[in-house]
Design a protein around this motif. Structure first.
Motif, PDB file in Angstrom:
ATOM      1  N   GLU A 214       0.811  -1.211   0.000  1.00  0.00           N
ATOM      2  CA  GLU A 214       0.000   0.000   0.000  1.00  0.00           C
ATOM      3  C   GLU A 214       0.851   1.271   0.000  1.00  0.00           C
ATOM      4  N   ILE A 215       1.972   1.265   0.701  1.00  0.00           N
ATOM      5  CA  ILE A 215       2.783   2.484   0.714  1.00  0.00           C
ATOM      6  C   ILE A 215       3.489   2.662  -0.627  1.00  0.00           C
ATOM      7  N   TRP A 216       3.927   1.569  -1.250  1.00  0.00           N
ATOM      8  CA  TRP A 216       4.552   1.687  -2.571  1.00  0.00           C
ATOM      9  C   TRP A 216       3.531   2.214  -3.582  1.00  0.00           C
ATOM     10  N   LYS A 217       2.318   1.710  -3.506  1.00  0.00           N
ATOM     11  CA  LYS A 217       1.256   2.169  -4.410  1.00  0.00           C
ATOM     12  C   LYS A 217       0.973   3.649  -4.186  1.00  0.00           C
ATOM     13  N   HIS A 218       0.899   4.058  -2.930  1.00  0.00           N
ATOM     14  CA  HIS A 218       0.635   5.470  -2.615  1.00  0.00           C
ATOM     15  C   HIS A 218       1.731   6.373  -3.154  1.00  0.00           C
TER      16      HIS A 218
END
Length: 333
Positions: A214-218
């Protein structure tokens, strides 16, 4: 062959070539980003694009105080300790011994950061409130071993190893608190459902994200403005090759849904690197006793700088509620 068929075949060839070129370009950029995320050595792209990646505004108003505090902690007379993690990696930590300790904090710094940088400002508060502190150097960074960082996926098991070291060092009576900031916060939250010693009375998590996925996507979509869905598949594959885990193999949400350890969550409203919504998700998922401190105007990892008095008051309340037991005849630690 008719002209129409020739035209269709030519068009199909162009489309196929374009798809191949897109795939190659997507793989190259994703491989570079995963290298930046996981590899010990900082690539040049990180040095050039650091502010774009974090998305946060200038924090120069705190820079002088932050730097000075970091140097004080770095130059403190602490005991350097080493352990061997369960996968054979040598990990290093720095232990501050309080002669009148009421609790022990195990502090986990963030991504591409340092123990003295992330905890320099708060160290004095911990010291003055009867805390022994073990400052951990996360794997793949600084003086700890390992070629890769794991965004909490593998570091969570290091929490257990370090907690067991503290029990061996200090005995079973002193309450232990796992504390982390940014990736360190995710590390301690992902450890919440593991086989931690009973001495672990609480977790203090400042601006943690929910999972690497999720943080990489964000960061890709919001800060770098690049599509992530196809790249996410590539990132998963590369991550699996490097650390034998995929980006979504564990999340804080899963761990917090299965823990009974009290948790204090902290986050700033202006955080562009790790959005505050991730802490709201963590808080909602947490099934144990929990506290939440939201700091208006604070960006990434700046909550203690922006609202120091309220931060300290909240932490003191958390300890008051969950230290719980009388400390008698314990080892000096």
């Amino acid at each position: 062959m008719s002209k129409v068929i020739k035209k269709l075949l030519t068009t199909a060839g162009i489309v196929a070539s374009g798809a191949v070129m897109f795939g190659m370009a997507a793989y190259a950029t994703t491989a570079s980003l995963v290298k930046m995320a996981l590899d010990r050595e900082e690539p040049e792209i990180m040095k050039k694009s650091g502010k774009r990646i974090s998305g946060n505004e200038d924090t120069s108003e705190f820079e002088e105080e932050y730097t000075a505090a970091a140097q004080v902690l770095k130059n403190s007379d602490l005991e350097t300790v080493k352990i061997t993690a369960r996968d054979g990696i040598t990990l290093e930590g720095h232990f501050y011994q309080c002669d009148t300790a009421k609790r022990v904090i195990i502090a986990f710094h963030g991504w591409r950061s340092s123990w003295y940088g992330d905890f320099g400002l708060i160290a004095e508060f911990w010291n003055s409130n009867n805390c022994s502190v073990l400052y951990v150097e996360q794997r793949g960074q600084n003086n700890s071993g390992g070629d890769y960082m794991g965004f909490g996926l593998i570091e969570r098991y290091d929490c257990v190893d370090w907690a067991n070291w503290v029990v061996d060092k200090c005995g079973e009576e002193l309450p232990i608190y796992l504390a982390g900031i940014s990736m360190g916060a995710t590390t301690v939250l992902m450890a919440a459902d593991l086989d931690l010693p009973n001495s672990v009375h609480g977790i203090m998590a400042d601006c943690g994200f929910t999972s690497p996925k999720e943080i990489w996507k964000h960061v890709a979509q919001k800060n770098l403005h690049i599509p992530y869905n196809f790249r996410g598949i590539i990132a998963d594959s590369i991550c699996k090759q490097k650390i034998n885990m995929r980006t979504g193999d564990c999340s804080t949400l899963e761990s917090l849904a299965k823990t009974n350890i009290p948790v204090l969550f902290v986050h700033g409203t202006d955080d562009k690197f790790v959005p505050i919504d991730m802490t709201y998700q963590n808080y909602k998922a947490c099934t144990s006793p929990k506290r939440l401190l939201v700091v208006p105007g604070a960006n990434h990892a700046m909550s203690y700088c922006v609202e120091r008095a309220e931060y300290q008051k909240t932490v003191l309340g958390f300890w008051h509620d969950f230290d719980t037991r009388q400390i008698k005849n314990v080892a000096v630690c």
